[in-house]
Structure formats: structure tokens, C-alpha cells
Design a protein around this motif. Structure first.
Motif, PDB file in Angstrom:
ATOM      1  N   THR A  71     -23.687 -42.076   1.905  1.00  0.00           N
ATOM      2  CA  THR A  71     -23.906 -40.876   2.697  1.00  0.00           C
ATOM      3  C   THR A  71     -25.292 -40.922   3.290  1.00  0.00           C
ATOM      4  O   THR A  71     -26.272 -41.204   2.600  1.00  0.00           O
ATOM      5  CB  THR A  71     -23.746 -39.611   1.837  1.00  0.00           C
ATOM      6  N   ASP A  72     -25.379 -40.663   4.579  1.00  0.00           N
ATOM      7  CA  ASP A  72     -26.655 -40.709   5.289  1.00  0.00           C
ATOM      8  C   ASP A  72     -27.313 -39.337   5.209  1.00  0.00           C
ATOM      9  O   ASP A  72     -26.893 -38.385   5.847  1.00  0.00           O
ATOM     10  CB  ASP A  72     -26.427 -41.118   6.750  1.00  0.00           C
ATOM     11  N   ASP A 115     -23.302 -37.279   7.424  1.00  0.00           N
ATOM     12  CA  ASP A 115     -22.598 -38.446   7.951  1.00  0.00           C
ATOM     13  C   ASP A 115     -22.187 -39.354   6.798  1.00  0.00           C
ATOM     14  O   ASP A 115     -22.991 -39.657   5.908  1.00  0.00           O
ATOM     15  CB  ASP A 115     -23.493 -39.215   8.923  1.00  0.00           C
ATOM     16  N   THR A 116     -20.947 -39.812   6.842  1.00  0.00           N
ATOM     17  CA  THR A 116     -20.407 -40.677   5.799  1.00  0.00           C
ATOM     18  C   THR A 116     -20.044 -42.024   6.398  1.00  0.00           C
ATOM     19  O   THR A 116     -19.456 -42.097   7.489  1.00  0.00           O
ATOM     20  CB  THR A 116     -19.165 -40.037   5.157  1.00  0.00           C
ATOM     21  N   PHE A 117     -20.393 -43.099   5.673  1.00  0.00           N
ATOM     22  CA  PHE A 117     -20.088 -44.457   6.098  1.00  0.00           C
ATOM     23  C   PHE A 117     -19.164 -45.090   5.068  1.00  0.00           C
ATOM     24  O   PHE A 117     -19.342 -44.904   3.860  1.00  0.00           O
ATOM     25  CB  PHE A 117     -21.367 -45.289   6.221  1.00  0.00           C
ATOM     26  N   SER A 136     -19.268 -44.114  11.418  1.00  0.00           N
ATOM     27  CA  SER A 136     -19.581 -42.945  10.592  1.00  0.00           C
ATOM     28  C   SER A 136     -18.823 -41.712  11.086  1.00  0.00           C
ATOM     29  O   SER A 136     -18.466 -41.606  12.263  1.00  0.00           O
ATOM     30  CB  SER A 136     -21.085 -42.675  10.604  1.00  0.00           C
TER      31      SER A 136
END
Length: 354
Positions: A71-72, A115-117, A136
Motif C-alpha cells: 500500500t502506497d 493506492d494499492t499495488f 495501482s
């Protein structure tokens, strides 16, 4: 000199070994292709990552997949973590080509406002493919919100009472729903009321005994980040409002006046017909003459002495009657008549024989 040479040898041995192992890992990566065409499905609470399978032409060994995430956020580091049982999602060494990381209950490991990667790779024993990194996404900004469920509408007196349930449970996302009602009178102009936080909504100020159509939309609001995501409208449904108290009173008055006028017109028409056709009406309603019972019995059997019995039973008092005559005379003649009447003999009158 001996000790310096010894420590130098110890320090460089691990580094030399790592350089020897590196080419073997690089060759293994080049032998297995990476997954392709990743897709992330975000619909209501559902969160699923899918991809195309990796096929090996001359190898029958099973292919497994590994999924990682990070998670950013400024207070999180950018370390990749396996989606394993530690986060209640098992996407480690799976044989299927999708990873379902939908929250279970009230627990969630992916922050919806960040934002999720994601990334995925294939593995066959010791062979691994390169990582396929997914673009993302942010759940609160990219999710598809469906319409509300279990919509019940009850017509009221110039109103519509709406009860519904949310599209999905948002307790795990620290979010809420706002509801908007799109309604219009049939063949009329559409109007919108909202937002409503409650799942029980009342549309007031509607015309009684009119048909209204409506659609309801839910809007997802993530409390952290102040992010909102509009949802889809429900199917169109139409309902007829009930009459209010004023309309009921008007209806009762109209019915009473109409009934009174109808009865008055009916009575007037009947009276007019009776006057116009009174002879015919009298003929219809006049009872025919009836023969007395004794005469009817005599006509049936003339041999019976019914008439003689009737004469014997009849009393002479019943047939007695008096006749009174009033004669007017002049005054002088009245005295002569009275005088002659007083001196008149009560015996029979004898006329002289000449």
C-alpha cells in the motif's frame, strides 16, 4: 601478514559465492513466462485479481502462482507482502488464475482510501517467472457500487414510504452510504430528493391517487479521505399514491350529492309518469271486483238453500229506515195546517157518499 590474509579471505568468500549463484537464478527466470492480462474486479465488497494462465508446451508439471501487495502511503513502507493466511487471504502457491482478496467480516488489510499495488508471478518447482505488476488502484475511487437491494415501497396518503437495504456491508471499509431518490409523475418531469442517510425514506407532498415512478441510487462515502463514489440506479418501479383525508372528504361529499340528485331525478321522473299515465296506472293497480263468498258458493251449487238462509238470518232492524220530508209553507198557511192537525180525529177519515 598471515592474519590480514585470513580475514581478507573470510570477507570475500561469501561475496564470491553470491556471484556464482546469481547467473543460475537469472537463467531460471528466463525459462518461465510471466502471467498476462491482469484484471482487477471491484464490485461492491468484491475484490478479485485475475490473469491469463501460463502454459508450458513440453512440461506437464503443475504451475502455481504467487501474489504480493503493498500500500502506497507516507507512513507505510513500500515493502511487498505475500497474500497468505496471515491476512486471511490465501493467494500463495495457488493453482487457480485468480486471487480473491474480498474482506472477510469486519477485517480488511487493504486500506480503501490508499493506492494499492499488486503483482503476480508463476512458479514451477524451482522455476519462477518475472513479476507481473498490476496498475495501482484505489478502492474508494475505482469501485463499482451497485443499486440498493430489497426495495419495498408502501403507498401512503399523498406519499410513498420506501424501505431498502444497502448494496453491501461497509463496516470493514469505514464508509457510509447516502441515498438519492429519482422520482416523477408518470409522463412528468423527473425530480431528485436526497441525500438520505437512513434506509427508511418518505416522499411527501405528492398528489393523491396519482401514479409515480422512482429509481434509487446509493453513493459510497469513505470517511477517511473524504472520497465519494456514486452508484448505479435501481430498476424503475411505479406506484399509485393513496387518497388523503381532504380527498376522502371530498369524495364522500361528491358521492352524497350525486346520490341525492339521482334520487331526486328518479322521484321526479316517477311522478311525471304517474301524472301522464294515471289512467293506465289506475287500471294496472285497481283490484278486479270480487263476488261475495256466499254468492260464489251459490253459483257453484244452486241447489243449496243459501239465499233462504240469508233472508232468515237478516234482521228487520237492519233493513228499517226512516224517511223525513221537510215542506215549507207560507206563514198563514202554516197556522191553518197546524190548527187542522190539532183538531183532526185520530180515527179513519170517512168520505160522504153522495
Amino acid at each position: 601478514q598471515f592474519s590480514l590474509h585470513f580475514w581478507t579471505t573470510l570477507l570475500f568468500i561469501p561475496y564470491s559465492r553470491k556471484k556464482k549463484v546469481g547467473p543460475r537464478l537469472s537463467n531460471s527466470l528466463s525459462q518461465l513466462p510471466a502471467p498476462r492480462n491482469p484484471k482487477v474486479r471491484l464490485h461492491n465488497a468484491e475484490q478479485v485479481l485475475s490473469w491469463e494462465p501460463v502454459s508450458l508446451s513440453n512440461d506437464t508439471r503443475p504451475v502455481v502462482y504467487q501474489v504480493q501487495h503493498f500500500t502506497d502511503a507516507r507512513w507505510f513502507n513500500s515493502t511487498w507482502y505475500d497474500l497468505s493466511d496471515k491476512v486471511e487471504v490465501n493467494c500463495m502457491n495457488i493453482t487457480t488464475t485468480e486471487c480473491d482478496f474480498t474482506p472477510k467480516g469486519n477485517s480488511v488489510f487493504l486500506r480503501p482510501e490508499f493506492d494499492t499495488f499488486l503483482r503476480v508471478r508463476a512458479k514451477v518447482d524451482e522455476l519462477v517467472s518475472p513479476w507481473l505488476t498490476v496498475p495501482s488502484f484505489q478502492y474508494c475511487r475505482n469501485v463499482t457500487v451497485g443499486p440498493p437491494e430489497n426495495i419495498w415501497v408502501t403507498p401512503g396518503e399523498g406519499s410513498l414510504i420506501i424501505r431498502l437495504s444497502s448494496p453491501f456491508d461497509v463496516r470493514a471499509f469505514s464508509a457510509t452510504f447516502l441515498y438519492y431518490v429519482h422520482y416523477w409523475e408518470k409522463a412528468g418531469i423527473q425530480q431528485v430528493k436526497g441525500p438520505f442517510r437512513s434506509t427508511s425514506i418518505v416522499l411527501n407532498d405528492l398528489k393523491p391517487l396519482r401514479e409515480y415512478c422512482l429509481q434509487i441510487k446509493a453513493q459510497l462515502v469513505c470517511e477517511k479521505g473524504n472520497i465519494s463514489r456514486p452508484g448505479h440506479l435501481s430498476n424503475v418501479s411505479c406506484y399509485k399514491t393513496a387518497m388523503d383525508a381532504a380527498t376522502k372528504l371530498q369524495q364522500i361529499i361528491v358521492i352524497a350529492v350525486g346520490l341525492f340528485l339521482f334520487l331526486s331525478m328518479l322521484a321526479g321522473a316517477c311522478f311525471f309518469l304517474v301524472l301522464k299515465y294515471r289512467g293506465l296506472v289506475k287500471y294496472w293497480f285497481h283490484s278486479p271486483p270480487s263476488i261475495p263468498l256466499q254468492i260464489e258458493e251459490y253459483l257453484k251449487d244452486p241447489a243449496q238453500p243459501i239465499l233462504e238462509a240469508l233472508d232468515k238470518d237478516s234482521s228487520p232492524k237492519d233493513d228499517a229506515w226512516d224517511s223525513v220530508s221537510v215542506v215549507s209553507f207560507p206563514e198563514k198557511e202554516q197556522e191553518d195546517v197546524l190548527h187542522s192537525t190539532l183538531h183532526q180525529s185520530p180515527g179513519p177519515v170517512q168520505q160522504p157518499v153522495g
